[in-house]
Design a protein around this motif. Structure first.
Motif, PDB file in Angstrom:
ATOM      1  N   THR A 131       4.661   7.620  -4.972  1.00  0.00           N
ATOM      2  CA  THR A 131       5.049   7.954  -7.051  1.00  0.00           C
ATOM      3  C   THR A 131       6.398   9.517  -6.343  1.00  0.00           C
ATOM      4  OG1 THR A 131       4.123  10.842  -5.933  1.00  0.00           O
ATOM      5  CG2 THR A 131       3.117   9.261  -7.955  1.00  0.00           C
ATOM      6  N   ASP A 132       6.699   9.808  -4.796  1.00  0.00           N
ATOM      7  CA  ASP A 132       8.025   9.893  -4.530  1.00  0.00           C
ATOM      8  C   ASP A 132       8.762   8.687  -3.639  1.00  0.00           C
ATOM      9  OD1 ASP A 132       7.679  12.380  -4.627  1.00  0.00           O
ATOM     10  OD2 ASP A 132       6.033  12.685  -3.168  1.00  0.00           O
ATOM     11  N   GLY A 133       8.292   7.459  -3.744  1.00  0.00           N
ATOM     12  CA  GLY A 133       9.199   6.489  -3.300  1.00  0.00           C
ATOM     13  C   GLY A 133       8.534   6.480  -1.844  1.00  0.00           C
ATOM     14  N   ASN A 134       8.218   7.069  -1.317  1.00  0.00           N
ATOM     15  CA  ASN A 134       7.594   7.382   0.574  1.00  0.00           C
ATOM     16  C   ASN A 134       7.234   6.074   0.317  1.00  0.00           C
ATOM     17  OD1 ASN A 134       9.247   9.255   1.554  1.00  0.00           O
ATOM     18  ND2 ASN A 134       8.048  10.639   0.349  1.00  0.00           N
ATOM     19  N   THR A 135       6.747   5.284   1.630  1.00  0.00           N
ATOM     20  CA  THR A 135       5.707   4.097   2.046  1.00  0.00           C
ATOM     21  C   THR A 135       5.399   4.552   3.196  1.00  0.00           C
ATOM     22  OG1 THR A 135       7.582   3.197   3.827  1.00  0.00           O
ATOM     23  CG2 THR A 135       8.050   2.271   1.462  1.00  0.00           C
ATOM     24  N   ALA A 136       4.524   3.652   3.789  1.00  0.00           N
ATOM     25  CA  ALA A 136       3.329   4.240   5.390  1.00  0.00           C
ATOM     26  C   ALA A 136       4.544   4.494   6.037  1.00  0.00           C
ATOM     27  CB  ALA A 136       2.973   3.052   4.960  1.00  0.00           C
ATOM     28  N   VAL A 141       6.205   9.115   9.891  1.00  0.00           N
ATOM     29  CA  VAL A 141       7.394   9.990  10.376  1.00  0.00           C
ATOM     30  C   VAL A 141       7.132  10.657  10.600  1.00  0.00           C
ATOM     31  CG1 VAL A 141      10.024  10.453   9.863  1.00  0.00           C
ATOM     32  CG2 VAL A 141       8.960   7.705  10.543  1.00  0.00           C
ATOM     33  N   LEU A 142       6.999  11.723   8.930  1.00  0.00           N
ATOM     34  CA  LEU A 142       6.827  13.131   8.407  1.00  0.00           C
ATOM     35  C   LEU A 142       5.326  13.398   9.723  1.00  0.00           C
ATOM     36  CD1 LEU A 142       7.065  12.623   5.043  1.00  0.00           C
ATOM     37  CD2 LEU A 142       8.438  14.477   6.429  1.00  0.00           C
ATOM     38  N   SER A 143       3.800  12.773   9.929  1.00  0.00           N
ATOM     39  CA  SER A 143       3.367  12.604  10.949  1.00  0.00           C
ATOM     40  C   SER A 143       3.470  13.007  12.132  1.00  0.00           C
ATOM     41  CB  SER A 143       2.459  11.706  10.635  1.00  0.00           C
ATOM     42  OG  SER A 143       2.327  11.042  11.033  1.00  0.00           O
ATOM     43  N   GLY A 166      16.622   8.202  -1.570  1.00  0.00           N
ATOM     44  CA  GLY A 166      17.544   7.030  -0.321  1.00  0.00           C
ATOM     45  C   GLY A 166      17.668   7.661   1.133  1.00  0.00           C
ATOM     46  N   CYS A 167      16.506   8.315   1.164  1.00  0.00           N
ATOM     47  CA  CYS A 167      15.919   8.080   2.972  1.00  0.00           C
ATOM     48  C   CYS A 167      15.432   7.029   3.231  1.00  0.00           C
ATOM     49  CB  CYS A 167      15.799   9.763   2.902  1.00  0.00           C
ATOM     50  SG  CYS A 167      16.367  11.092   2.251  1.00  0.00           S
ATOM     51  N   THR A 168      15.608   7.274   4.482  1.00  0.00           N
ATOM     52  CA  THR A 168      15.122   5.970   4.867  1.00  0.00           C
ATOM     53  C   THR A 168      13.903   7.057   5.940  1.00  0.00           C
ATOM     54  OG1 THR A 168      16.791   6.007   7.242  1.00  0.00           O
ATOM     55  CG2 THR A 168      17.197   4.082   4.931  1.00  0.00           C
ATOM     56  N   PRO A 169      13.589   5.755   6.692  1.00  0.00           N
ATOM     57  CA  PRO A 169      12.017   6.501   8.235  1.00  0.00           C
ATOM     58  C   PRO A 169      13.331   6.962   8.489  1.00  0.00           C
ATOM     59  CG  PRO A 169      11.501   4.315   7.555  1.00  0.00           C
ATOM     60  CD  PRO A 169      12.423   4.502   6.673  1.00  0.00           C
ATOM     61  N   ALA A 194      22.582   4.559   7.569  1.00  0.00           N
ATOM     62  CA  ALA A 194      21.764   3.948   6.386  1.00  0.00           C
ATOM     63  C   ALA A 194      22.041   5.337   5.801  1.00  0.00           C
ATOM     64  CB  ALA A 194      20.482   4.246   7.186  1.00  0.00           C
ATOM     65  N   ARG A 195      22.354   5.535   4.676  1.00  0.00           N
ATOM     66  CA  ARG A 195      23.030   5.872   3.389  1.00  0.00           C
ATOM     67  C   ARG A 195      21.827   6.634   2.589  1.00  0.00           C
ATOM     68  NH1 ARG A 195      29.288   3.217   2.933  1.00  0.00           N
ATOM     69  NH2 ARG A 195      29.273   2.763   5.125  1.00  0.00           N
ATOM     70  N   ASP A 196      22.165   8.107   2.088  1.00  0.00           N
ATOM     71  CA  ASP A 196      21.017   8.269   1.228  1.00  0.00           C
ATOM     72  C   ASP A 196      21.959   7.944  -0.157  1.00  0.00           C
ATOM     73  OD1 ASP A 196      22.654  10.610   0.817  1.00  0.00           O
ATOM     74  OD2 ASP A 196      21.696  11.960   1.758  1.00  0.00           O
ATOM     75  N   GLN A 197      21.287   8.669  -0.722  1.00  0.00           N
ATOM     76  CA  GLN A 197      21.851   8.610  -2.252  1.00  0.00           C
ATOM     77  C   GLN A 197      22.740   9.272  -2.848  1.00  0.00           C
ATOM     78  OE1 GLN A 197      18.594   9.991  -5.901  1.00  0.00           O
ATOM     79  NE2 GLN A 197      18.546   8.305  -6.263  1.00  0.00           N
ATOM     80  N   CYS A 198      23.576  10.281  -1.568  1.00  0.00           N
ATOM     81  CA  CYS A 198      24.693  10.839  -1.445  1.00  0.00           C
ATOM     82  C   CYS A 198      25.575  10.197  -0.575  1.00  0.00           C
ATOM     83  CB  CYS A 198      24.570  12.492  -1.586  1.00  0.00           C
ATOM     84  SG  CYS A 198      23.940  13.448  -2.888  1.00  0.00           S
ATOM     85  N   GLU A 199      25.573   9.016   0.148  1.00  0.00           N
ATOM     86  CA  GLU A 199      25.814   8.337   1.017  1.00  0.00           C
ATOM     87  C   GLU A 199      26.222   9.412   1.947  1.00  0.00           C
ATOM     88  OE1 GLU A 199      28.086   6.016   0.779  1.00  0.00           O
ATOM     89  OE2 GLU A 199      26.454   5.342  -0.811  1.00  0.00           O
TER      90      GLU A 199
END
Length: 246
Positions: A131-136, A141-143, A166-169, A194-199
């Motif tokens: 639901t947050d757009g995060n993939t496995a 990365v978070l773990s 817009g955050c990549t791993p 890589a750029r997030d939604q705010c570039e």
């Protein structure tokens, strides 16, 4: 950097404080016994004999109130034998719970490496998003698990997948100060620009936190010091604004 990944929220189906529950590892579902059918309870507790019995009466892909399957529960709790049994009996691998997380995503989040390997070897999709757009891979990365991240990449996980912000791993690794996994991703070909939604780039994120060691690694991989975000700020501006003039 704004925290948008949704991991602090109370999940649907989790327990209120003080409720009797099954024990579970960090990141796993909190479960009330009364909310689970026999098959789901057996899968969550790792009782393979009861899982076998349950399959005679219940559908292998049956859902509980939070849309979890027996496979979700077995993966989250690291019951490898139950996971293998369910997979070999042709359960569906990519069904999503109420948070849009697949069994693979729960196995990754709960650092159940053996379960991750089984699911990937049998064709689980590593590129579904929650639901947050995060993939496995975001969850790996978070773990902080390089081993799990490596397994996902070996099975065609998108190294530059973007979540809803817009955050990549890689950006996530920088924001979480995980230098080792950040460099691992860069070695595997992650986009240093890589750029997030705010570039904002990974370099900007590192600069805003004064992370000198991370900055050095990113520069070694060719990070662009002149890039500007939507505010017109460079990585140097971020460092100065946050008090890191060095």
């Amino acid at each position: 950097m704004k925290r948008i990944f949704g991991f602090g929220r109370k999940k649907k189906g989790q327990l209120p404080p003080g409720s009797a529950s099954l024990s579970c590892p960090a990141g796993a579902y909190e479960l009330r016994q009364k909310d689970l059918g026999k098959l789901h309870r057996a899968a969550a507790s790792g009782d393979l004999a009861q899982v076998r019995q349950g399959l005679k009466k219940y559908g292998i892909d049956g859902r509980d109130k939070a849309e979890r399957t027996a496979l979700h529960l077995a993966c989250a709790n690291g019951h490898v034998d139950v996971v293998m049994y369910l997979v070999e009996n042709k359960c569906k691998l990519n069904l999503l719970d109420n948070d849009n997380r697949s069994p693979l995503m729960k196995a990754v989040q709960c650092q159940q490496e053996k379960c991750v390997a089984i699911l990937l070897d049998h064709g689980a999709d590593p590129n579904l998003a929650d639901t947050d757009g995060n993939t496995a891979l975001h969850l790996a990365v978070l773990s902080g698990s390089i081993a799990v991240a490596g397994l996902l990449l070996e099975h065609s996980a998108n190294i530059d997948a973007q979540n809803k912000e817009g955050c990549t791993p890689l950006i996530l690794a920088v924001s979480e100060h995980h230098e080792e996994i950040m460099e691992f991703l860069l070695k595997k070909g992650a986009d240093v620009h890589a750029r997030d939604q705010c570039e904002r780039t990974p370099l900007m994120t590192a600069a805003s936190g004064g992370e000198l060691s991370l900055i050095k690694v990113l520069l070694r991989y060719g990070a662009d010091v002149s890039h500007k975000d939507t505010n017109g700020w460079t990585a140097e501006d971020y460092a100065v604004i946050h008090g890191y003039t060095r």
